[in-house]
Design an enzyme around this catalytic site. Structure first.
Site, PDB file in Angstrom:
ATOM      1  N   SER A   1     -24.151 -25.466-103.873  1.00  0.00           N
ATOM      2  CA  SER A   1     -23.639 -26.023-102.614  1.00  0.00           C
ATOM      3  C   SER A   1     -22.785 -24.998-101.861  1.00  0.00           C
ATOM      4  O   SER A   1     -21.766 -24.532-102.378  1.00  0.00           O
ATOM      5  CB  SER A   1     -22.802 -27.272-102.924  1.00  0.00           C
ATOM      6  OG  SER A   1     -21.920 -27.534-101.848  1.00  0.00           O
TER       7      SER A   1
HETATM    8  N1  LIG Z   1     -18.487 -30.524 -94.066  1.00  0.00           N
HETATM    9  C1  LIG Z   1     -18.535 -30.768 -95.477  1.00  0.00           C
HETATM   10  C2  LIG Z   1     -19.966 -30.810 -95.933  1.00  0.00           C
HETATM   11  C3  LIG Z   1     -20.117 -31.253 -97.372  1.00  0.00           C
HETATM   12  C4  LIG Z   1     -21.563 -31.565 -97.723  1.00  0.00           C
HETATM   13  O1  LIG Z   1     -22.329 -32.090 -96.908  1.00  0.00           O
HETATM   14  N2  LIG Z   1     -21.951 -31.247 -98.958  1.00  0.00           N
HETATM   15  C5  LIG Z   1     -23.290 -31.529 -99.396  1.00  0.00           C
HETATM   16  C6  LIG Z   1     -23.753 -30.494-100.434  1.00  0.00           C
HETATM   17  S1  LIG Z   1     -23.947 -28.912 -99.802  1.00  0.00           S
HETATM   18  C7  LIG Z   1     -23.319 -32.895-100.080  1.00  0.00           C
HETATM   19  O2  LIG Z   1     -22.401 -33.240-100.789  1.00  0.00           O
HETATM   20  N3  LIG Z   1     -24.395 -33.668 -99.856  1.00  0.00           N
HETATM   21  C8  LIG Z   1     -24.581 -34.896-100.508  1.00  0.00           C
HETATM   22  C9  LIG Z   1     -24.655 -36.055 -99.551  1.00  0.00           C
HETATM   23  O3  LIG Z   1     -24.423 -35.861 -98.342  1.00  0.00           O
HETATM   24  O4  LIG Z   1     -24.939 -37.146-100.017  1.00  0.00           O
HETATM   25  C10 LIG Z   1     -17.751 -29.692 -96.221  1.00  0.00           C
HETATM   26  O5  LIG Z   1     -17.546 -28.611 -95.655  1.00  0.00           O
HETATM   27  O6  LIG Z   1     -17.273 -29.947 -97.348  1.00  0.00           O
END
Ligand SMILES: N[C@@H](CCC(=O)N[C@@H](CS)C(=O)NCC(=O)O)C(=O)O
Length: 222
Positions: free
Chosen positions: A12
């Site tokens: 990630s």
């Molecule tokens: N803007 C957030 C984005 C976090 C994000 O979208 N992470 C993704 C992984 S890269 C996630 O957890 N996705 C799972 C989901 O949205 O269910 C940050 O900078 O922490």
């Protein structure tokens, strides 16, 4: 100093941003793996910590913070020995903040997540040309940030660089950084790869991200 616990997984990009900052600040931390492919982020325990269900989450002495940008601003403000990563000077800080918001809304969300989510979670194998155009536009913009400077928010390393390194490195699975079109961006990226903790905090997870995307046998739309 409180006990820091980072929840995430190496592929990630926003998790890798927090890893870069923890390493830059030389902070000890415990790392708890949340495997998104196994939907660990949707279990009740994790949802209590982060109702949004995203990684990363950082817990500092019982206080949970989510969103990599909020996390790194907190870490640099609380634990930085000086303000070089996140300047107190409001004009300098506004430049760093602009890069962080651009990363949140455009580089990570629109360019990287917009391209990757359909591949990983909806079995799409053709990367639309429109997504490649968005990525090229990001390269051009960041190349412009670097026109007169070695780092994205000026002449030294800041949170802005550590925020952009994981997303920009990951985008290269879809579009290489063309040395002729984006020379400043390429030079910046090579500089980033020389950070002493680069491999541990970004390189390892980047390779895993590449492996996951490439295992889907993607093709770029002509
Ligand atoms: N803007 C957030 C984005 C976090 C994000 O979208 N992470 C993704 C992984 S890269 C996630 O957890 N996705 C799972 C989901 O949205 O269910 C940050 O900078 O922490």
């Amino acid at each position: 100093m409180g006990k820091l616990v980072l929840y995430g997984m190496d592929p990630s990009p926003p998790v890798r941003t927090v890893l870069l900052v923890l390493n830059e600040l030389q902070l000890p931390y415990e790392y708890k793996v949340v495997n998104l492919l196994e939907r660990d982020n949707h279990n009740d325990e994790y949802r209590k910590l982060n109702p949004q269900g995203t990684v990363p989450t950082l817990v500092d002495d019982g206080h949970a913070i989510t969103d990599s940008h909020a996390i790194i601003a907190y870490l640099a403000s609380k634990y930085g020995k000086n303000d070089s990563l996140y300047p107190k000077d409001l004009v300098k800080r506004s430049i760093v903040d602009q890069r962080l918001y651009y990363d949140t809304g455009v580089i990570f969300e629109r360019a990287l997540r917009g391209t990757t989510k359909p591949i990983i979670f909806a079995n799409q194998t053709v990367v639309p040309k429109s997504q490649i155009e968005i990525i090229a536009n990001v390269y051009e913009t960041v190349n412009g940030f670097l026109k007169d400077h070695s780092y994205v928010a000026g002449d030294h390393l800041t949170l802005a660089d550590l925020s952009l390194i994981p997303a920009i490195s990951s985008l290269q699975v879809y579009l290489d950084i063309d040395a002729v079109k984006y020379p400043n961006l390429l030079a910046w990226f090579k500089r980033a790869e020389k950070l002493p903790y680069y491999e541990k905090a970004n390189g390892k997870g980047l390779q895993q991200f590449f492996d996951i995307v490439k295992s889907k046998n993607i093709k770029i739309e002509e």
